[in-house]
Design a protein around this motif. Structure first.
Motif, PDB file in Angstrom:
ATOM      1  N   UNK A  36      -2.119-113.369  50.292  1.00  0.00           N
ATOM      2  CA  UNK A  36      -1.779-113.189  51.698  1.00  0.00           C
ATOM      3  C   UNK A  36      -1.074-111.840  51.847  1.00  0.00           C
ATOM      4  N   UNK A  37      -1.096-111.253  53.049  1.00  0.00           N
ATOM      5  CA  UNK A  37      -0.367-109.991  53.245  1.00  0.00           C
ATOM      6  C   UNK A  37       1.120-110.117  52.902  1.00  0.00           C
ATOM      7  N   UNK A  38       1.731-111.264  53.223  1.00  0.00           N
ATOM      8  CA  UNK A  38       3.153-111.457  52.920  1.00  0.00           C
ATOM      9  C   UNK A  38       3.408-111.398  51.419  1.00  0.00           C
ATOM     10  N   UNK A  39       2.543-112.058  50.639  1.00  0.00           N
ATOM     11  CA  UNK A  39       2.695-112.010  49.183  1.00  0.00           C
ATOM     12  C   UNK A  39       2.550-110.581  48.673  1.00  0.00           C
ATOM     13  N   UNK A  40       1.619-109.871  49.248  1.00  0.00           N
ATOM     14  CA  UNK A  40       1.347-108.497  48.845  1.00  0.00           C
ATOM     15  C   UNK A  40       2.551-107.590  49.111  1.00  0.00           C
ATOM     16  N   UNK A  41       3.142-107.706  50.312  1.00  0.00           N
ATOM     17  CA  UNK A  41       4.303-106.870  50.647  1.00  0.00           C
ATOM     18  C   UNK A  41       5.493-107.188  49.740  1.00  0.00           C
ATOM     19  N   UNK A  42       5.718-108.483  49.468  1.00  0.00           N
ATOM     20  CA  UNK A  42       6.826-108.856  48.571  1.00  0.00           C
ATOM     21  C   UNK A  42       6.603-108.278  47.175  1.00  0.00           C
ATOM     22  N   UNK A  43       5.357-108.355  46.706  1.00  0.00           N
ATOM     23  CA  UNK A  43       5.059-107.825  45.367  1.00  0.00           C
ATOM     24  C   UNK A  43       5.235-106.316  45.324  1.00  0.00           C
ATOM     25  N   UNK A  44       4.830-105.607  46.367  1.00  0.00           N
ATOM     26  CA  UNK A  44       5.020-104.160  46.414  1.00  0.00           C
ATOM     27  C   UNK A  44       6.502-103.803  46.334  1.00  0.00           C
ATOM     28  N   UNK A  45       7.337-104.563  47.025  1.00  0.00           N
ATOM     29  CA  UNK A  45       8.787-104.308  46.981  1.00  0.00           C
ATOM     30  C   UNK A  45       9.312-104.489  45.560  1.00  0.00           C
ATOM     31  N   UNK A  46       8.890-105.573  44.903  1.00  0.00           N
ATOM     32  CA  UNK A  46       9.334-105.813  43.522  1.00  0.00           C
ATOM     33  C   UNK A  46       8.841-104.702  42.594  1.00  0.00           C
ATOM     34  N   UNK A  47       7.580-104.327  42.764  1.00  0.00           N
ATOM     35  CA  UNK A  47       7.006-103.291  41.906  1.00  0.00           C
ATOM     36  C   UNK A  47       7.702-101.949  42.106  1.00  0.00           C
ATOM     37  N   UNK A  52       7.139 -99.321  39.102  1.00  0.00           N
ATOM     38  CA  UNK A  52       5.693 -99.320  38.851  1.00  0.00           C
ATOM     39  C   UNK A  52       4.922 -98.601  39.950  1.00  0.00           C
ATOM     40  N   UNK A  53       5.496 -98.598  41.152  1.00  0.00           N
ATOM     41  CA  UNK A  53       4.893 -97.864  42.267  1.00  0.00           C
ATOM     42  C   UNK A  53       5.983 -97.052  42.941  1.00  0.00           C
ATOM     43  N   UNK A  54       5.554 -96.043  43.641  1.00  0.00           N
ATOM     44  CA  UNK A  54       6.468 -95.264  44.463  1.00  0.00           C
ATOM     45  C   UNK A  54       5.906 -95.264  45.876  1.00  0.00           C
ATOM     46  N   UNK A  55       6.791 -95.105  46.844  1.00  0.00           N
ATOM     47  CA  UNK A  55       6.342 -95.107  48.237  1.00  0.00           C
ATOM     48  C   UNK A  55       6.856 -93.860  48.929  1.00  0.00           C
ATOM     49  N   UNK A  56       6.032 -93.337  49.815  1.00  0.00           N
ATOM     50  CA  UNK A  56       6.485 -92.222  50.654  1.00  0.00           C
ATOM     51  C   UNK A  56       6.266 -92.632  52.107  1.00  0.00           C
ATOM     52  N   UNK A  57       7.133 -92.157  52.966  1.00  0.00           N
ATOM     53  CA  UNK A  57       7.080 -92.484  54.387  1.00  0.00           C
ATOM     54  C   UNK A  57       6.205 -91.462  55.107  1.00  0.00           C
ATOM     55  N   UNK A  58       5.309 -91.973  55.906  1.00  0.00           N
ATOM     56  CA  UNK A  58       4.478 -91.116  56.755  1.00  0.00           C
ATOM     57  C   UNK A  58       4.872 -91.418  58.193  1.00  0.00           C
TER      58      UNK A  58
END
Length: 198
Positions: A36-47, A52-58
């Motif tokens: 689900x999208x919710x599971x995906x967003x939670x996993x991205x936060x943990x990662x 394991x991942x980096x995020x940039x703001x657009x």
């Protein structure tokens, strides 16, 4: 397998927002991993917290800013390590349709037939979507040329597996509907097994 492995596999395609990943999951890894999208967003936060991942703001006009995620070097190392791990046991299939089919002799054959037809419609739509993705990946090339030239062949191989699965669903559904029709005709003529003994 953990959701993070499927997320990392999707991010091998390149930078993506959580929304893009959710859509991409539906078009790519959904043939072998659901989320689900919710599971995906939670996993991205943990990662992200684990590096394991980096995020940039657009920044966007008239829309909320979005975060684009990409794999870090540690994330790519994790992908490599994951592919080297021993494979876990095959997944257990939990399919409500199969439970209904198992019960059909004591149940509503017409309703089960309708459920099989709906599953076949879903498989047909999925197969058409997969074929569009396949054509986009091939980009006018033959499969042999694709495998020789493409930077990554994993997405194409998993796509072929998804297509094979949906074709098999259609073959099974066609056979099952024919057998249900035969059973319904037999019941109409002879009644349910055991009725004559009652």
């Amino acid at each position: 397998m953990a959701l993070r492995n499927a997320v990392m596999a999707a991010l091998l395609e390149g930078e993506a927002s959580g929304y893009d990943l959710a859509k991409g999951f539906d078009a790519t890894v959904a043939n072998f991993w659901m989320s689900t999208p919710q599971q995906l967003y939670r996993e991205l936060e943990r990662m992200e917290a684990e590096g394991l991942v980096t995020a940039r703001i657009v920044e966007q006009e008239r829309r909320p800013n979005k975060r684009l995620f990409s794999l870090t070097e540690a994330g790519r190392d994790a992908v490599h390590a994951y592919t080297a791990e021993p494979l876990s046991k095959p997944a257990v299939v939990r399919d409500e349709l199969m439970v209904r089919v198992q019960c059909l002799d004591a149940g509503d054959i017409d309703a089960v037939g309708k459920a099989i037809t709906e599953r076949m419609e879903w498989a047909t739509a999925k197969l058409a979507r997969y074929e569009r993705i396949r054509q986009r990946l091939l980009d006018g090339r033959s499969e042999e040329a694709y495998f020789a030239e493409a930077e990554r062949i994993g997405p194409y191989l998993t796509l072929l597996r998804g297509m094979s699965f949906e074709r098999e669903n259609l073959e099974w559904g066609d056979m099952a509907l024919r057998r249900l029709d035969q059973r319904a005709a037999t019941l109409q003529t002879n009644g349910r097994p055991g009725d004559k003994d009652a």
